[in-house]
Structures are given as C-alpha cells and as structure tokens.
Design an enzyme around this catalytic site. Sequence first.
Site, PDB file in Angstrom:
ATOM      1  CG  ASN A  62      39.484  39.479 -18.513  1.00  0.00           C
ATOM      2  OD1 ASN A  62      38.954  38.628 -18.258  1.00  0.00           O
ATOM      3  ND2 ASN A  62      41.069  39.461 -18.662  1.00  0.00           N
ATOM      4  CD  GLU A  64      42.702  40.980 -22.638  1.00  0.00           C
ATOM      5  OE1 GLU A  64      43.252  40.340 -23.735  1.00  0.00           O
ATOM      6  OE2 GLU A  64      43.302  41.009 -21.423  1.00  0.00           O
ATOM      7  CB  CYS A  73      38.478  45.234 -15.406  1.00  0.00           C
ATOM      8  SG  CYS A  73      40.407  45.897 -15.456  1.00  0.00           S
ATOM      9  CD  GLU A  75      38.220  43.549 -11.267  1.00  0.00           C
ATOM     10  OE1 GLU A  75      38.188  43.279 -12.494  1.00  0.00           O
ATOM     11  OE2 GLU A  75      39.200  43.521 -10.672  1.00  0.00           O
ATOM     12  CB  CYS A 112      43.099  47.808 -12.203  1.00  0.00           C
ATOM     13  SG  CYS A 112      41.637  48.402 -12.747  1.00  0.00           S
ATOM     14  CB  CYS A 115      38.139  47.918 -11.021  1.00  0.00           C
ATOM     15  SG  CYS A 115      38.239  47.268 -12.602  1.00  0.00           S
TER      16      CYS A 115
HETATM   17  N1  THU Z   1      41.901  42.701 -15.453  1.00  0.00           N
HETATM   18  C1  THU Z   1      40.906  42.566 -15.041  1.00  0.00           C
HETATM   19  O1  THU Z   1      39.884  41.992 -15.540  1.00  0.00           O
HETATM   20  N2  THU Z   1      40.552  42.906 -13.515  1.00  0.00           N
HETATM   21  C2  THU Z   1      41.881  43.452 -12.819  1.00  0.00           C
HETATM   22  O2  THU Z   1      41.566  44.079 -11.773  1.00  0.00           O
HETATM   23  C3  THU Z   1      42.980  43.430 -13.384  1.00  0.00           C
HETATM   24  C4  THU Z   1      43.073  43.244 -14.800  1.00  0.00           C
HETATM   25  C5  THU Z   1      42.090  42.339 -16.863  1.00  0.00           C
HETATM   26  C6  THU Z   1      42.449  43.450 -17.706  1.00  0.00           C
HETATM   27  C7  THU Z   1      43.179  42.603 -19.041  1.00  0.00           C
HETATM   28  O3  THU Z   1      42.084  42.071 -19.681  1.00  0.00           O
HETATM   29  C8  THU Z   1      43.935  41.499 -18.183  1.00  0.00           C
HETATM   30  O4  THU Z   1      43.178  41.422 -16.917  1.00  0.00           O
HETATM   31  C9  THU Z   1      45.390  41.909 -18.149  1.00  0.00           C
HETATM   32  O5  THU Z   1      45.724  43.153 -17.514  1.00  0.00           O
END
Ligand code: THU
Length: 161
Positions: A62, A64, A73, A75, A112, A115
């Site tokens: 991930n 940000e 994310c 994935e 999520c 994804c």
């Molecule tokens: N996140 C992911 O990378 N994958 C997921 O399936 C759920 C959430 C990340 C997004 C964000 O950077 C952090 O987790 C908190 O939501």
Amino acid sequence: MKTLNLEINYTEYSSLDEMSAEDQELVRAAVEAQKTSYAPYSKFNVGAAVRLDDGTIVKGSNQENSAYPSGLCAERTAMFSANATYPGRAMVGIAIAGGFEGGIDNAPCSPCGACRQVMAEYQTLGKRNMAVIMVGASKIWKFEKVEDILPFIFGSFNEKK
Ligand code: THU
C-alpha cells in the site's frame, strides 16, 4: 418466490507448512512486500503478491498520500504492476498480508471491495481462476476463486469459462 442459499467453501490453515510449496512462496512474498509499504497516515502496512500463470511473482504494497484518496491498496498496486509489466498474463493467485506498524494481524488480511472488483476483472481477463490467500498470524484462509469473496460480480460472472 423462493429463498436461495449461497455456499462458499474455503480452506483454513493453522500454519504455513500446511500449505503447498507454491502457496508458501506466495505468502512469503506478500509478507516481504509488506516491508515496502508506505503508510505514514494509517500506519496499517499491507503487502500483496500476485502469481502469474508462468510462476512469476509480482509484489506490491500500500502506498499512501497526504491527499488520502490518492493512495492505493497493496493488492491493486501489485495487480496493476503485474498487468503493466506482463500484459495479458493470467494471474492465478494473490496473497495479502498486513497489520499495524509492520506486524501481521492475527485475523487474515481481507481485501477491500475495490480490490475485489479489480481481482474480478483480471480473473476474467486471464480466463483462469485467481486464488485469494488472506494471511493472518494465527490462521491463513485460501479461497479458490474471486467469486468466493465477491459473489454476483459485476460484469464478469458468466464470461470466464
Ligand atoms: N489497505 C490495503 O492495502 N489493502 C486492503 O485490502 C485494505 C486496506 C490499505 C489502504 C490504506 O493504506 C491502509 O491499508 C488503511 O486502510
């Protein structure tokens, strides 16, 4: 009128060595990918690893951004990277591992909705089932195909085979 029932089967592993050698490798790649996570805002670090049909593994984490919605994310980072680098190669599996402050949460890391939709698209494109492996510290879940985590998928339900 009738009430229908939907059944989903998946496998729960209580340790890594219960898994096939290939799946162990994919899980390890996801855990390794977690180290490259850039998550200064949520502090929730996620790693993902995609296996292509020729065995190649593509990792992602991930990423940000201070403008929150601009982040992505793990994935989707991994899948977009896979299809951008190896266009048209089927993705046959994806493993996801995550937790706060670089740890692995006890509960399996569950992707999520956005994804899952992207997994659905690439599964359709690849014409092969994409297994989804959710990694937790105390247990690991394996789903054999994206439908199992996204029933009634938009746009792709009848097109795969
Ligand atoms: N996140 C992911 O990378 N994958 C997921 O399936 C759920 C959430 C990340 C997004 C964000 O950077 C952090 O987790 C908190 O939501």
